[in-house]
Design a protein around this motif. Structure first.
Motif, short mmCIF file in Angstrom:
data_model
loop_
_atom_site.label_atom_id
_atom_site.label_comp_id
_atom_site.label_asym_id
_atom_site.label_seq_id
_atom_site.Cartn_x
_atom_site.Cartn_y
_atom_site.Cartn_z
N ALA A 94 48.82 37.84 46.13
CA ALA A 94 48.19 37.57 44.91
C ALA A 94 47.17 36.27 45.04
O ALA A 94 45.96 36.24 44.91
CB ALA A 94 48.68 37.46 43.54
N ALA A 95 47.64 35.31 45.45
CA ALA A 95 46.71 34.08 45.63
C ALA A 95 45.86 34.13 46.68
O ALA A 95 44.85 33.72 46.60
CB ALA A 95 47.90 32.69 46.15
N THR A 96 46.30 34.61 47.86
CA THR A 96 45.30 35.09 48.88
C THR A 96 44.06 35.88 48.40
O THR A 96 42.89 35.71 48.56
CB THR A 96 45.99 35.68 50.07
OG1 THR A 96 46.98 35.03 50.37
CG2 THR A 96 44.80 35.78 51.33
N ALA A 97 44.41 37.16 47.65
CA ALA A 97 43.39 37.77 47.19
C ALA A 97 42.41 36.75 46.10
O ALA A 97 41.10 37.29 46.23
CB ALA A 97 43.89 39.13 46.42
N ALA A 98 42.86 36.13 45.36
CA ALA A 98 42.24 35.24 44.63
C ALA A 98 41.33 34.20 45.21
O ALA A 98 40.07 34.19 44.80
CB ALA A 98 42.98 34.66 43.31
N THR A 99 42.11 33.71 46.30
CA THR A 99 40.96 32.84 47.02
C THR A 99 39.82 33.42 47.65
O THR A 99 38.77 32.99 47.69
CB THR A 99 41.92 32.11 48.06
OG1 THR A 99 43.08 31.42 47.28
CG2 THR A 99 41.24 31.18 49.06
N THR A 100 40.33 34.71 48.31
CA THR A 100 39.16 35.41 48.85
C THR A 100 38.09 35.76 47.93
O THR A 100 36.85 35.81 48.42
CB THR A 100 39.82 36.65 49.66
OG1 THR A 100 40.85 36.26 50.52
CG2 THR A 100 38.88 37.42 50.55
N PHE A 101 38.27 36.26 46.86
CA PHE A 101 37.43 36.49 45.68
C PHE A 101 36.50 35.43 45.47
O PHE A 101 35.31 35.54 45.58
CB PHE A 101 38.00 37.14 44.60
CG PHE A 101 37.01 37.31 43.43
CD1 PHE A 101 36.21 38.47 43.49
CD2 PHE A 101 36.95 36.48 42.36
CE1 PHE A 101 35.41 38.88 42.38
CE2 PHE A 101 36.12 36.76 41.64
CZ PHE A 101 35.31 37.89 41.29
#
Length: 189
Positions: A25-32
């Protein structure tokens, strides 16, 4: 002791899965955030996409006339940001504007692989030919001198680092070098 009981109540595989989900989830948020340029976008008018206007001006003053400013508008970007474009054809600097370099100038350089907490001592010949010592040097080390005497000398010593030395002249050409990656390096001419 309370932490151990709480951990024992949740099986280990569930803790691993929950941790992996959190990292994902943290990786997805950072990518976004990286891809969109921000955490949130506010649309003022759904029919018209936001635009960005960029105004470019000429670079530093040259003898050539400055080009006219160029304005570029890009959809989807915040408004007006100034950008400086380099000149399309570099102007040659006048020969008189270039600084004159003393032909006696030399540069002492000591570099290499310095081990942590390894004090390096450098001894060099100064402008008068006298030997000077510098202790606890961090690499790379560089010193420019204009000697009054024809003595150019630099040596470096360490307890276990890999050292190299160079002496270059006013034109930047290497006069002498020792590049054996030894615990000491000596260059002289």
């Amino acid at each position: 002791m309370a932490d151990n009981r709480r951990r024992a109540a949740v099986p280990r595989w569930q803790r691993v899965v929950l941790t992996a989900v959190g990292v994902l989830a943290a990786t997805a948020a950072t990518t976004f955030v990286v891809r969109t340029g921000g955490a949130a976008t506010v649309a003022t008018d759904a029919a018209a996409p936001p635009t960005r206007t960029v105004v470019a001006t000429s670079g530093p003053h040259t003898s050539a006339p400055a080009p006219a400013p160029v304005t570029v508008t890009m959809p989807g970007m915040p408004p007006e940001t100034a950008v400086t474009l380099p000149p399309t054809t570099p102007a040659a600097a006048p020969l008189a504007a270039q600084p004159l370099v003393d032909p006696r100038l030399v540069v002492y350089t000591v570099a290499g692989n310095q081990r942590p907490n390894d004090p390096i001592t450098i001894v060099y010949a100064d402008e008068t030919g006298a030997l000077r010592t510098v202790e606890n040097v961090a690499l790379p080390w560089r010193l420019t001198v204009v000697p009054d005497v024809p003595v150019n000398y630099v040596t470096a010593n360490s307890a276990g680092s890999q050292l190299n030395c160079w002496i270059t002249d006013a034109s930047g050409a290497t006069v002498v070098a020792q590049t054996s990656n030894a615990v000491s390096a000596t260059c002289n001419r």
